[in-house]
Design an enzyme around this catalytic site. Structure first.
Site, PDB file in Angstrom:
ATOM      1  N   GLU A   1       0.835  -1.208   0.000  1.00 49.57           N
ATOM      2  CA  GLU A   1       0.000   0.000   0.000  1.00 49.57           C
ATOM      3  C   GLU A   1       0.867   1.255   0.000  1.00 49.57           C
ATOM      4  O   GLU A   1       0.517   2.263  -0.614  1.00 49.57           O
ATOM      5  CB  GLU A   1      -0.958  -0.004   1.199  1.00 49.57           C
ATOM      6  CG  GLU A   1      -1.946  -1.173   1.235  1.00 49.57           C
ATOM      7  CD  GLU A   1      -2.692  -1.410  -0.067  1.00 49.57           C
ATOM      8  OE1 GLU A   1      -2.847  -0.474  -0.866  1.00 49.57           O
ATOM      9  OE2 GLU A   1      -3.110  -2.570  -0.312  1.00 49.57           O
TER      10      GLU A   1
ATOM     11  N   HIS B   1       1.754   2.124  -3.530  1.00 50.03           N
ATOM     12  CA  HIS B   1       0.710   2.941  -4.178  1.00 50.03           C
ATOM     13  C   HIS B   1       0.828   4.392  -3.702  1.00 50.03           C
ATOM     14  O   HIS B   1       0.702   5.341  -4.484  1.00 50.03           O
ATOM     15  CB  HIS B   1      -0.683   2.428  -3.809  1.00 50.03           C
ATOM     16  CG  HIS B   1      -1.086   1.166  -4.501  1.00 50.03           C
ATOM     17  ND1 HIS B   1      -1.056   1.010  -5.865  1.00 50.03           N
ATOM     18  CD2 HIS B   1      -1.549  -0.013  -4.011  1.00 50.03           C
ATOM     19  CE1 HIS B   1      -1.481  -0.210  -6.187  1.00 50.03           C
ATOM     20  NE2 HIS B   1      -1.783  -0.842  -5.078  1.00 50.03           N
TER      21      HIS B   1
END
Ligand code: ZN
Length: 706
Positions: free
Chosen positions: A499, A502
């Site tokens: 994550e 991202h």
């Protein structure tokens, strides 16, 4: 793989011709913090002042504002230009794109019944609003005029990309069709969505209707206590004695993994493998035939050869032939490896008393689980003490500093949606603010399951000013207790890195337009920055930076790292062949004109190429393949393996020159992470790697080639 929640494209969110129709109570705008400039540090949303009742009136007011801006654009007497049409459309409804991401973020991370109700009320308004733009003929006429003159415009690469995305956004929705065909397309869309809904309903019914009831305790042999307890609770819920197993993943999965009773494993497996294929009211075969036919009709009406050509047009993979070649190339390595895996598994099974010659599918998980345990005696409980959340975060920050020179400054003065959320100012190597980043790591009743990256502001330029993004990572890791810190499993460590990958894509963005900035990239390219980061978790140099026992401070032993690496490749041949099977099945349905063949005919042709287990007549994959018939993955299933090839190949560039090599990191940042979707993914990738991606690194990493 976790697909990130993207900021919705500006085209859909920032413009509206919609009149206000709701009768929701209105607060005067001056009392509504959402409608005022955010007078907060870094203009972050004032979560402490925002109340749920502020959203609807703010959204409606912002829609009206957006509508005015679009009207002005459409009624502009001047001849359409890139600036007065494409850029003006991009900028229209700025206010709305500032407000709606906050609502959707809260609905994911800290929802309440009131927020859910607000989302339910706002969603159809936003959809209608997007439709009103995409169906606005006068607006499209201006966009098309600019598009038609594109060869004479002296646009830079990003401008060209914005123009193409804007024009295609209309064209792919049918803006170029005549009235009769537009009407037909609307009917097709409606029917397609109905069919997908029915597909899902049938799936759900098939999953819920079956139950395996057990009354003799001896039939539970092999099942761990937690599985037995779950099954007992399920029985009790149904008012039954004994134990009940279902086709839901938490019940089905462990039963197939652990139950010694082969007959019962077969029974449960068979029910699972026949979902949607029982010839009854929940059968999905006719729905599949209709979906495939109507999708093809829609694609050809819009000028594409097949549904896959339509879907793949704006993706890195470009066309079905490229996807087919990609799958078959993988298969040429995966199939022999799968055969080796199966041989190993069969030999092991026989050593455990399996008395037949051929392993069946209902034996696979059972013997895999046992063999895995025997080969790699390592489990979460052994590893977790080395992965205290704070230590993992420190390691992640250290890595980011090494690679990109970024520094992290925790801020206590930024308002958040929950006291547990940590907020950081992220500063680049020149001392400039790069982004505000929020980390929200523990489960709460109002948070949905899983892990995702999102944001409330995307990077873009406004009047020459670089507007820096507000980026959010949300996860559900084990909460600390009074005596124990939050200790992560290895998979959770990977998730945290994923994550954050991202987030880096969003934070390092340097683009002019929101529509093409940050994580707004081709669908099969978006997992590159995230999966790329996961690679670092298996590198001893990285793990030794942060994986220290939370009590003793001991650095994680090298043989643990070796086991983590080896176990992640366990049965990778069978796994990859399975992925190729699903990718080719997807293509068989969507990569050509409908052939009229039955589910069994289509699947047996694919299976001939991919399968190592014996086929079982009367079972099929497609009737329960919700990814491609009810989800967003039609003609897109390949992207799971595609992303793996990309991230392994990109990471290999680092491995060739040292994983912290500053030049490679600089090139990755400049060519990939900062560019968002401002140029075509294949062009960006080639600039970074000097060539197209090759599968060798992924195959090597998975142990499929030596
Ligand atoms: Zn992801």
């Amino acid at each position: 793989m976790t697909k990130p929640v993207l900021l919705a494209g500006a085209l859909l969110l920032t413009n509206s011709l919609l009149a206000q129709t709701s009768t929701a109570p209105k607060l005067p705008p001056m009392d509504n913090p959402l409608l005022q400039p955010f007078a907060t540090p870094f203009q972050t949303p004032p979560y402490d002042k925002i109340k749920v009742e502020h959203f609807l009136p703010a959204i409606q007011s912002a829609m009206t504002e957006g509508r005015r801006e679009i009207d002005a654009l459409v009624n502009n007497a001047a001849k359409p230009t890139f600036e007065n049409t494409i850029v003006a459309l991009e900028r229209a409804g700025e206010q709305l794109s500032r407000i709606t991401p906050i609502l959707f973020h809260l609905n994911g991370a800290e929802t309440t019944p009131e927020i859910q109700k607000t989302v339910k009320e706002a969603s159809p308004l936003l959809t209608e609003y997007g439709n009103d733009i995409s169906l606005n003929e006068n607006l499209f006429a201006r966009v098309k005029a600019v598009w038609d003159s594109r060869d004479k415009l002296k646009l830079d690469a990003e401008g060209k990309m914005l123009l193409e995305k804007t024009y295609k956004g209309f064209a792919r929705n049918g803006a170029n069709l005549n009235e009769a065909d537009k009407e037909k397309l609307r009917a097709l869309n409606k029917e397609l969505s109905q069919l997908s809904i029915s597909f899902n309903e049938h799936n759900l019914a098939e999953t819920n209707e079956f139950a395996l009831e057990i009354t003799e305790e001896k039939e539970l042999a092999g099942l761990p206590d937690f599985v037995r307890e779950g099954a007992k609770a399920e029985a009790k819920k149904r008012g039954k004695e004994g134990w009940v197993f279902t086709l839901q993943a938490p019940s089905y999965g462990p039963f197939l993994q652990y139950a010694d009773n082969r007959e019962l494993r077969y029974k449960l497996w068979l029910a699972f493998a026949k979902r949607g294929f029982n010839g009854d009211k929940n059968d999905n075969q006719t729905i599949i035939a209709n979906l495939v036919k109507l999708r093809h009709e829609k694609a050809t009406m819009l000028g594409y050869k097949t549904w896959a050509d339509y879907v793949l047009e704006d993706r890195m993979a470009e066309n079905p032939q490229k996807v087919r070649d990609f799958e078959l190339n993988l298969l040429s390595y995966a199939k022999p490896a799968a055969e080796r895996d199966l041989k190993e598994l069969t030999t092991y099974a026989k050593s455990q008393g399996f008395s037949e010659n051929v392993l069946q599918r209902w034996d696979a998980a059972y013997y895999s689980e046992k063999l895995k345990k025997e080969k790699y005696a390592i489990n979460d409980e052994v590893l977790k003490p080395y992965f205290k959340l704070e230590n993992v975060l420190d390691g992640l920050f250290l890595l980011t500093t090494k690679l990109y020179g970024l520094t992290f400054k925790e801020r206590k003065d930024i308002s958040t949606w929950h006291p547990e959320v940590k907020t950081y100012e992220i500063i680049d190597e020149k001392g400039h603010l790069l982004a505000i980043w929020y980390g929200d790591y523990f489960p709460r009743p109002g948070k949905r399951a899983g892990a995702w990256n999102t944001g409330t502001r995307s990077q873009h330029f406004e009047g020459g000013q670089d507007v820096r993004p507000h980026v959010i990572n949300v996860c559900n890791f084990t909460r600390p207790t009074e005596t124990m810190p939050s200790l992560l499993t290895f998979r959770e460590v990977e998730t945290l890195f994923h994550e954050f990958g991202h987030a880096l894509h969003a934070m390092l963005s340097h683009a002019k337009y929101e529509t093409v900035s940050g994580t707004s990239v081709a669908w099969d390219f978006v997992e590159l920055p995230s999966q790329f980061m996961e690679n670092f978790c298996q590198e001893p140099e990285v793990l030794k930076m942060f994986a220290k026992h939370y009590q003793t401070g001991e650095v994680i032993p090298s043989d643990y790292i070796e086991k983590i690496r080896a176990s992640s490749n366990f049965l990778a041949g069978i796994g990859t062949a399975r992925q190729v099977n699903l990718g080719l099945t997807d293509l068989a349905w969507h990569g050509q004109a409908p052939t009229g063949e039955s589910v069994s005919e289509v699947e047996s042709k694919v299976a001939e190429q991919t399968e190592v287990y014996p086929l079982v007549p009367g079972t099929a994959v497609s009737p329960a393949f919700a990814h491609i018939f009810a989800g967003g993955y039609s003609a897109g299933y390949y992207s799971y393996m595609w992303s793996e090839v990309l991230d392994a190949d990109a990471f290999d560039a680092f491995k060739e020159k040292g994983i912290f090599n500053p030049e490679v990191a600089k090139s990755f940042r400049e060519n990939i992470l900062s560019k968002g979707g401002s140029e075509k993914a294949e062009v960006l990738y080639r600039r970074f790697r000097g060539r197209d991606p090759k599968p060798e690194a992924m195959l090597r990493r998975a142990g499929l080639v030596q």
